[in-house]
Design an enzyme around this catalytic site. Structure first.
Site, PDB file in Angstrom:
ATOM      1  N   SER A 142       3.591   7.024  -3.671  1.00  0.00           N
ATOM      2  CA  SER A 142       2.494   5.952  -3.459  1.00  0.00           C
ATOM      3  C   SER A 142       1.300   6.591  -4.080  1.00  0.00           C
ATOM      4  CB  SER A 142       2.188   6.035  -1.880  1.00  0.00           C
ATOM      5  OG  SER A 142       1.279   4.833  -1.195  1.00  0.00           O
ATOM      6  N   ASP A 182       9.344  -3.297  -0.790  1.00  0.00           N
ATOM      7  CA  ASP A 182       7.836  -2.856  -1.004  1.00  0.00           C
ATOM      8  C   ASP A 182       6.928  -4.087  -1.321  1.00  0.00           C
ATOM      9  OD1 ASP A 182       5.486  -1.622  -1.122  1.00  0.00           O
ATOM     10  OD2 ASP A 182       6.116   0.282  -2.054  1.00  0.00           O
ATOM     11  N   HIS A 190       7.091  -0.551   2.208  1.00  0.00           N
ATOM     12  CA  HIS A 190       6.473   0.713   1.328  1.00  0.00           C
ATOM     13  C   HIS A 190       7.026   1.904   2.053  1.00  0.00           C
ATOM     14  CE1 HIS A 190       3.787   3.035  -1.091  1.00  0.00           C
ATOM     15  NE2 HIS A 190       3.106   3.230   0.006  1.00  0.00           N
TER      16      HIS A 190
HETATM   17  N1  LIG Z   1       2.126   6.335   5.531  1.00  0.00           N
HETATM   18  C1  LIG Z   1       1.601   6.481   4.541  1.00  0.00           C
HETATM   19  C2  LIG Z   1       1.334   5.240   3.408  1.00  0.00           C
HETATM   20  C3  LIG Z   1       0.631   5.351   2.429  1.00  0.00           C
HETATM   21  O1  LIG Z   1       1.342   5.330   1.199  1.00  0.00           O
HETATM   22  C4  LIG Z   1       0.220   7.049   4.302  1.00  0.00           C
HETATM   23  O2  LIG Z   1      -0.254   6.856   5.493  1.00  0.00           O
HETATM   24  O3  LIG Z   1      -0.264   7.760   3.669  1.00  0.00           O
END
Ligand SMILES: N[C@@H](CCO)C(=O)O
Ligand SMILES: CC(=O)SCCNC(=O)CCNC(=O)[C@H](O)C(C)(C)COP(=O)(O)OP(=O)(O)OC[C@H]1O[C@@H](n2cnc3c(N)ncnc32)[C@H](O)[C@@H]1OP(=O)(O)O
Length: 392
Positions: A172, A341, A371
């Site tokens: 991410s 995702d 995701h």
């Molecule tokens: N669960 C992750 C999702 C974001 O990629 C976060 O809170 O950073």
């Protein structure tokens, strides 16, 4: 270098703290999973302005070898922190399946580093940090980009004696940070692992981010960002997290898990009187819970700062476009996407792969949840990472 003193760094920030060991390690002594912070100097920012003194918080696992070839940088996602893996006797980390003794990123072989993003609230300089006059930055904290954080992280690498990383990896927003490392410092990244993100934030990702930022800014307690010492914008931050969390999970998962059921004895249809008193659907209760958890651990200004940094993510910006930017990288890339995702679609990882020099496959993480599979199912990449990246 200093061991992190959160009270000095966070000022009056709500949440965002993690109780950690604070005893200073003897020089050269390995101390896994302990938060430390180091000053990396003043930083001119990509979009203009400067921060007069930047500190980065980080944790390490393992030991740097004599020729400095076993260092690995792991980059956290939006609301993540430096605690990738368990330290000495404390709680598990967010990539526990990947990092630790005997695991794919074997901390008996590799020297693993995780740094808190610039602008964050887990020890690095951010809006809740104190300025040189001892006042929280608040509304005066400048706009920072992913590249600014990477440049600060390069100075941390210098201070740790890491000339080049064996690998930089992240999922991410952590993947965006990893990719920026490979583009900004081609000579310093031998392998780059980018999970569940593309080469740039798309219009939809920016749109979702804007809604989250506005949810916080429009909270009456936001006060332009200068809320430290007073009531904090928890409602806005909670709403931002709800919007985000929906995008982190898949529609089939939410439907299968919660359906149209009411929460416990609550009945969302038969409201007693005022509409605001009606019972909640299970999924509403679930989002309430996710929101409450975040507001207890995260600073709203940091949420904005990091979200806006992620909106800026575009590895081709100012580098003649995507293909030219990536042509200058020297790392071997390992890409992966999550097949369900709906925030960072697999097609965006495929697009990144096509823009990279050579043939770069995109590994698929099979997850039903969307995701967040890059966190919950990361173990699926273990075998391939051992074969292709972590071969020591
Ligand atoms: N669960 C992750 C999702 C974001 O990629 C976060 O809170 O950073
Ligand atoms: C890369 C990074 O650095 S990100 C850092 C780690 N990320 C985070 O911490 C972000 C926040 N957390 C998450 O995103 C997720 O919890 C993950 C991805 C880490 C784990 O996901 P999952 O294991 O699938 O957890 P899930 O989304 O199902 O949430 C479970 C929680 O919801 C609660 N819950 C489930 N149903 C309901 C309901 N109907 N009402 C209220 N709460 C509910 C559970 O009790 C549980 O609570 P707990 O977390 O306090 O124990």
């Amino acid at each position: 270098m200093t061991i992190l003193d959160r009270s000095a760094i966070d000022g009056a920030a709500p949440g965002g703290s993690r109780e950690r060991t604070t005893a200073a390690p003897a020089s050269g002594t390995r101390q896994d999973g302990v938060v430390r912070a180091t000053a990396v100097g003043a930083l001119q920012l990509e979009a203009g302005g400067a921060l007069p003194e930047v500190e980065l918080a980080y944790e390490t696992w393992g030991t740097l070898n004599a020729d400095g070839t076993n260092a690995v940088l792991i980059q956290h996602a939006l609301t993540g922190d430096t605690h990738v893996a368990q330290g000495e006797g404390d709680e598990p980390g967010w990539w526990e399946a990947l990092v630790g003794p005997g695991k794919p990123v074997d901390t008996e072989k590799y020297f693993v580093v995780a740094a808190n993003m610039l602008g964050g609230c887990y020890g690095s300089t951010g809006p809740s940090s104190l300025d040189p006059e001892g006042v929280p930055w608040g509304s005066r904290f400048p706009f920072v980009t992913i590249r600014d954080s990477v440049r600060a992280e390069a100075r941390l690498a210098d201070r740790l004696g890491v000339r080049a990383w064996h690998a930089v990896l992240g999922g991410s927003m952590g993947g965006a940070r990893a990719l920026e490392w490979a583009a900004t410092y081609p000579e310093r990244v031998r392998h780059c692992v980018v999970v569940a993100i593309g080469a740039y934030s798309t219009a939809e990702q920016i749109a979702l981010a804007q809604a989250q930022v506005l949810a916080i800014r429009q909270d009456p307690h936001f006060n332009g960002g200068d809320y430290y010492g007073g009531p904090t914008p928890v409602a806005g931050l909670g709403l931002a997290r709800r919007i985000a969390h929906i995008s982190y999970r898949s529609e089939p998962e939410l439907n299968f898990r919660f359906g149209r059921r009411g929460q416990g004895a609550e009945n969302p249809i038969e409201a007693p009187g005022h509409a605001a008193e009606r019972g909640r659907y299970q999924v509403e209760s679930y989002l309430d819970h996710q929101a409450a958890k975040l507001v207890n651990r995260f600073d709203a200004n940091s949420y904005i700062a990091i979200t806006e940094a992620l909106m800026s993510h575009d590895v081709g910006r100012g580098r003649g476009g995507l293909v030219r930017a990536l042509a200058k990288t020297k790392a071997e890339f390992f890409l992966a996407s999550v097949n369900s995702d709906r925030l960072y679609f697999p097609e965006q990882s495929d697009e990144l792969a096509r823009a990279l020099p050579g043939e770069v496959p995109v590994h698929s993480i099979d997850a039903k949840i969307g995701h967040d599979g890059f966190l919950t199912e990361i173990g699926q990449l273990g075998g391939e990472l051992r074969r292709k990246v972590f071969t020591l």
